[in-house]
Scaffold this motif. Structure first.
Motif, PDB file in Angstrom:
ATOM      1  N   PRO A  49     -88.056 -45.305-116.389  1.00 34.09           N
ATOM      2  CA  PRO A  49     -88.056 -46.232-117.697  1.00 34.09           C
ATOM      3  C   PRO A  49     -86.661 -46.507-118.234  1.00 34.09           C
ATOM      4  CG  PRO A  49     -88.353 -43.322-118.124  1.00 34.09           C
ATOM      5  CD  PRO A  49     -88.713 -43.605-116.645  1.00 34.09           C
ATOM      6  N   HIS A  50     -85.654 -46.009-118.164  1.00 35.77           N
ATOM      7  CA  HIS A  50     -83.996 -46.352-118.618  1.00 35.77           C
ATOM      8  C   HIS A  50     -84.288 -47.318-117.735  1.00 35.77           C
ATOM      9  CE1 HIS A  50     -82.873 -42.995-121.247  1.00 35.77           C
ATOM     10  NE2 HIS A  50     -83.400 -42.394-120.657  1.00 35.77           N
ATOM     11  N   GLY A  51     -84.649 -47.797-116.258  1.00 38.25           N
ATOM     12  CA  GLY A  51     -84.003 -48.167-115.571  1.00 38.25           C
ATOM     13  C   GLY A  51     -84.880 -49.434-115.452  1.00 38.25           C
ATOM     14  N   ALA A  52     -86.574 -49.768-115.996  1.00 40.12           N
ATOM     15  CA  ALA A  52     -87.107 -50.788-116.245  1.00 40.12           C
ATOM     16  C   ALA A  52     -87.014 -51.160-117.382  1.00 40.12           C
ATOM     17  CB  ALA A  52     -88.502 -49.814-116.018  1.00 40.12           C
ATOM     18  N   ARG A  53     -85.780 -50.282-118.660  1.00 43.89           N
ATOM     19  CA  ARG A  53     -85.679 -51.193-120.324  1.00 43.89           C
ATOM     20  C   ARG A  53     -84.286 -51.938-119.395  1.00 43.89           C
ATOM     21  NH1 ARG A  53     -86.017 -47.963-124.823  1.00 43.89           N
ATOM     22  NH2 ARG A  53     -83.837 -46.044-123.634  1.00 43.89           N
ATOM     23  N   LEU A  54     -83.368 -51.954-118.880  1.00 46.08           N
ATOM     24  CA  LEU A  54     -82.501 -52.111-118.165  1.00 46.08           C
ATOM     25  C   LEU A  54     -82.613 -52.945-117.304  1.00 46.08           C
ATOM     26  CD1 LEU A  54     -79.344 -51.638-119.028  1.00 46.08           C
ATOM     27  CD2 LEU A  54     -79.292 -50.495-116.495  1.00 46.08           C
ATOM     28  N   PHE A  55     -83.180 -53.055-116.722  1.00 49.85           N
ATOM     29  CA  PHE A  55     -83.901 -54.042-115.984  1.00 49.85           C
ATOM     30  C   PHE A  55     -84.580 -55.003-116.221  1.00 49.85           C
ATOM     31  CE2 PHE A  55     -80.837 -51.222-113.400  1.00 49.85           C
ATOM     32  CZ  PHE A  55     -79.978 -51.905-113.311  1.00 49.85           C
ATOM     33  N   ALA A  56     -85.304 -55.319-117.086  1.00 50.57           N
ATOM     34  CA  ALA A  56     -86.489 -55.733-117.154  1.00 50.57           C
ATOM     35  C   ALA A  56     -86.212 -57.686-117.616  1.00 50.57           C
ATOM     36  CB  ALA A  56     -86.561 -55.512-118.856  1.00 50.57           C
ATOM     37  N   GLU A  57     -84.683 -57.693-118.058  1.00 51.00           N
ATOM     38  CA  GLU A  57     -84.886 -58.939-117.647  1.00 51.00           C
ATOM     39  C   GLU A  57     -84.359 -60.117-116.767  1.00 51.00           C
ATOM     40  OE1 GLU A  57     -82.025 -62.323-121.132  1.00 51.00           O
ATOM     41  OE2 GLU A  57     -81.442 -59.732-120.681  1.00 51.00           O
ATOM     42  N   PRO A  58     -85.125 -61.021-115.775  1.00 46.43           N
ATOM     43  CA  PRO A  58     -84.674 -61.864-114.961  1.00 46.43           C
ATOM     44  C   PRO A  58     -82.961 -61.956-114.762  1.00 46.43           C
ATOM     45  CG  PRO A  58     -86.634 -63.033-115.413  1.00 46.43           C
ATOM     46  CD  PRO A  58     -86.335 -61.805-116.792  1.00 46.43           C
ATOM     47  N   ALA A  59     -82.263 -61.663-113.583  1.00 46.47           N
ATOM     48  CA  ALA A  59     -81.226 -62.414-113.212  1.00 46.47           C
ATOM     49  C   ALA A  59     -79.810 -63.368-114.029  1.00 46.47           C
ATOM     50  CB  ALA A  59     -80.475 -62.388-111.718  1.00 46.47           C
ATOM     51  N   ASP A  60     -81.243 -65.142-114.361  1.00 47.10           N
ATOM     52  CA  ASP A  60     -80.580 -65.549-114.254  1.00 47.10           C
ATOM     53  C   ASP A  60     -80.747 -65.983-115.671  1.00 47.10           C
ATOM     54  OD1 ASP A  60     -83.028 -65.797-114.132  1.00 47.10           O
ATOM     55  OD2 ASP A  60     -83.621 -67.958-113.866  1.00 47.10           O
ATOM     56  N   ASP A  61     -82.078 -65.326-116.745  1.00 54.30           N
ATOM     57  CA  ASP A  61     -82.148 -65.279-117.701  1.00 54.30           C
ATOM     58  C   ASP A  61     -80.948 -64.445-118.298  1.00 54.30           C
ATOM     59  OD1 ASP A  61     -84.346 -66.908-117.307  1.00 54.30           O
ATOM     60  OD2 ASP A  61     -85.747 -65.018-117.978  1.00 54.30           O
ATOM     61  N   LEU A  62     -79.983 -63.501-117.495  1.00 54.98           N
ATOM     62  CA  LEU A  62     -79.526 -61.833-118.709  1.00 54.98           C
ATOM     63  C   LEU A  62     -78.001 -63.486-118.349  1.00 54.98           C
ATOM     64  CD1 LEU A  62     -77.879 -59.685-119.479  1.00 54.98           C
ATOM     65  CD2 LEU A  62     -77.408 -59.536-117.049  1.00 54.98           C
ATOM     66  N   ARG A  63     -78.408 -64.163-117.410  1.00 53.81           N
ATOM     67  CA  ARG A  63     -76.764 -64.772-117.581  1.00 53.81           C
ATOM     68  C   ARG A  63     -76.839 -65.423-117.893  1.00 53.81           C
ATOM     69  NH1 ARG A  63     -74.570 -68.288-112.344  1.00 53.81           N
ATOM     70  NH2 ARG A  63     -72.722 -69.773-113.436  1.00 53.81           N
ATOM     71  N   GLU A  64     -77.847 -66.468-118.233  1.00 52.51           N
ATOM     72  CA  GLU A  64     -78.275 -67.494-119.650  1.00 52.51           C
ATOM     73  C   GLU A  64     -77.275 -66.982-121.208  1.00 52.51           C
ATOM     74  OE1 GLU A  64     -81.220 -71.067-121.224  1.00 52.51           O
ATOM     75  OE2 GLU A  64     -81.460 -69.577-118.887  1.00 52.51           O
ATOM     76  N   ARG A  65     -78.076 -66.055-121.220  1.00 46.39           N
ATOM     77  CA  ARG A  65     -77.986 -65.394-122.860  1.00 46.39           C
ATOM     78  C   ARG A  65     -76.467 -64.666-123.203  1.00 46.39           C
ATOM     79  NH1 ARG A  65     -79.006 -60.387-124.029  1.00 46.39           N
ATOM     80  NH2 ARG A  65     -79.369 -59.224-122.826  1.00 46.39           N
ATOM     81  N   ILE A  66     -75.782 -64.452-121.902  1.00 46.56           N
ATOM     82  CA  ILE A  66     -74.711 -63.642-122.016  1.00 46.56           C
ATOM     83  C   ILE A  66     -73.719 -64.811-122.213  1.00 46.56           C
ATOM     84  CG2 ILE A  66     -72.529 -62.107-121.492  1.00 46.56           C
ATOM     85  CD1 ILE A  66     -74.451 -59.899-121.012  1.00 46.56           C
ATOM     86  N   GLU A  67     -73.838 -66.110-121.671  1.00 51.88           N
ATOM     87  CA  GLU A  67     -73.205 -67.378-121.277  1.00 51.88           C
ATOM     88  C   GLU A  67     -73.206 -68.423-122.890  1.00 51.88           C
ATOM     89  OE1 GLU A  67     -72.404 -69.657-117.668  1.00 51.88           O
ATOM     90  OE2 GLU A  67     -74.873 -69.312-118.010  1.00 51.88           O
ATOM     91  N   ALA A  68     -74.443 -67.587-123.660  1.00 53.93           N
ATOM     92  CA  ALA A  68     -74.620 -68.288-125.324  1.00 53.93           C
ATOM     93  C   ALA A  68     -73.437 -67.273-126.190  1.00 53.93           C
ATOM     94  CB  ALA A  68     -75.981 -68.204-125.186  1.00 53.93           C
ATOM     95  N   TYR A  69     -73.708 -66.507-125.462  1.00 53.32           N
ATOM     96  CA  TYR A  69     -73.206 -65.081-126.311  1.00 53.32           C
ATOM     97  C   TYR A  69     -71.540 -65.584-126.656  1.00 53.32           C
ATOM     98  CZ  TYR A  69     -77.513 -61.764-126.963  1.00 53.32           C
ATOM     99  OH  TYR A  69     -78.598 -61.665-126.920  1.00 53.32           O
ATOM    100  N   TRP A  70     -71.647 -65.795-125.344  1.00 54.70           N
ATOM    101  CA  TRP A  70     -69.954 -65.950-125.295  1.00 54.70           C
ATOM    102  C   TRP A  70     -69.826 -67.265-125.829  1.00 54.70           C
ATOM    103  CZ3 TRP A  70     -66.171 -62.049-123.220  1.00 54.70           C
ATOM    104  CH2 TRP A  70     -64.566 -62.827-122.987  1.00 54.70           C
ATOM    105  N   SER A  71     -70.015 -68.452-125.546  1.00 52.12           N
ATOM    106  CA  SER A  71     -70.045 -70.138-126.185  1.00 52.12           C
ATOM    107  C   SER A  71     -69.952 -69.966-127.394  1.00 52.12           C
ATOM    108  CB  SER A  71     -70.787 -70.514-125.600  1.00 52.12           C
ATOM    109  OG  SER A  71     -70.629 -72.193-125.926  1.00 52.12           O
ATOM    110  N   SER A  72     -70.842 -68.755-128.261  1.00 54.76           N
ATOM    111  CA  SER A  72     -70.917 -68.797-129.689  1.00 54.76           C
ATOM    112  C   SER A  72     -69.681 -67.859-129.929  1.00 54.76           C
ATOM    113  CB  SER A  72     -72.424 -68.497-129.790  1.00 54.76           C
ATOM    114  OG  SER A  72     -73.206 -68.543-129.698  1.00 54.76           O
TER     115      SER A  72
END
Length: 315
Positions: free
Chosen positions: A261-284
């Motif tokens: 369940p720890h893994g399911a939570r940590l790796f729930a998000e598709p890879a391209d979604d995680l990248r897009e989200r963190i890129e938005a965080y960095w830009s902001s």
């Protein structure tokens, strides 16, 4: 970034030169090496394949040089935990196991172990040249985001593989991906510390769990290969090995059930979604840093002037 990694090399060199508590010193040095390797993987798209493979292999090879002494120390700890939890091993198996591990410890602490640390220090000097150079200068966030996505995608795949076919090797491959993601979240946490610290903490805890699983796997592999081959150590019987295997596998089953369940939570998000989200965080974060008002002079700097004003008022 370079300065931080040079500090890791400083720490690793200091630990490898230590004379006291060698197992702990080697453990700390290997942690530094894992941080360096995580960074190299993160910036892989910016380095190019030739430079990446050279530096990744150099750091990984340095870690392998140090694995022998560390593994023996961990195996003795794991054996002690088994007896603490399940009681003495039957038929004197515990004593035979301790004798086997004592012989392994003696072998690891010979000149071969000292030579391995010396070779590791030589490799670290080459690694220092790389990080002290200009190879990482001017790297933008785009290749870092690409490296993050690539490693996270491999981690998701390794997670699925570890539970589709839960061999020791498959779980170990997943563990390494989890460790890398933990380090990566630490490296990019400035983008939004409050949000990314939760991911880092989850990955750290999962890495700890999978590390315990790996400790049992290392012990089982060692007793299968080393029984009877260590000078002065008695053979482990087939019954001894069967009993140890049963206990280790029982512990691993519990660990893997908790890790899922720890893994399911940590790796729930598709890879391209995680990248897009963190890129938005960095830009902001960059925009917020640019728009922040200038810092006011420190209160301590204003205190003498304030005191002088009060004194003049009193006069």
């Amino acid at each position: 970034m370079n300065q931080t990694q040079l500090e890791q090399i400083d720490i690793a060199e200091e630990k490898l030169a230590a004379k006291d508590d060698v197992p702990t010193a080697i453990h700390d040095a290997r942690r530094c090496l894992k941080r360096l390797r995580s960074l190299v993987r993160l910036v892989r798209p910016a380095l190019g394949e030739a430079a990446y493979r050279r530096e990744a292999e150099r750091v990984a090879g340095t870690g392998r040089l140090l694995s022998g002494e560390r593994d023996v120390h961990v195996m003795r700890q794991t054996a002690a935990k088994l007896e603490s939890r399940f009681g003495p091993l039957p038929g004197g198996a515990g004593k035979r196991l301790q004798a086997l591990l004592a012989a392994s410890t003696a072998a690891a602490q010979t000149n071969a172990g000292t030579d391995a640390r010396r070779q590791a220090l030589q490799r670290l000097r080459q690694t220092r040249k790389f990080f002290a150079g200009r190879a990482l200068d001017g790297i933008t966030f785009a290749p870092i985001a690409e490296g993050l996505e690539r490693c996270y995608r491999k981690g998701r795949k390794a997670f699925r593989s570890a539970y589709r076919k839960p061999t020791d090797e498959a779980v170990h491959v997943w563990r390494k991906s989890v460790q890398q993601h933990w380090r990566h979240m630490q490296l990019v946490s400035r983008a939004w510390p409050e949000a990314l610290s939760a991911r880092a903490a989850e990955a750290k805890e999962l890495s700890r769990l999978l590390g315990e699983d790996h400790d049992h796997a290392v012990l089982l592999a060692h007793i299968a290969q080393a029984s009877g081959s260590q000078a002065g150590a008695p053979n482990l019987t087939a019954e001894d090995i069967a009993a140890l295997t049963s206990l280790c596998r029982s512990c691993q089953a519990e660990i893997r059930a908790l890790a899922e369940p720890h893994g399911a939570r940590l790796f729930a998000e598709p890879a391209d979604d995680l990248r897009e989200r963190i890129e938005a965080y960095w830009s902001s974060a960059c925009s917020l840093a640019q728009s922040a008002p200038p810092e006011e002079p420190a209160a301590a700097a204003k205190t003498p002037a304030a005191k002088r004003k009060r004194l003049r008022t009193r006069r």
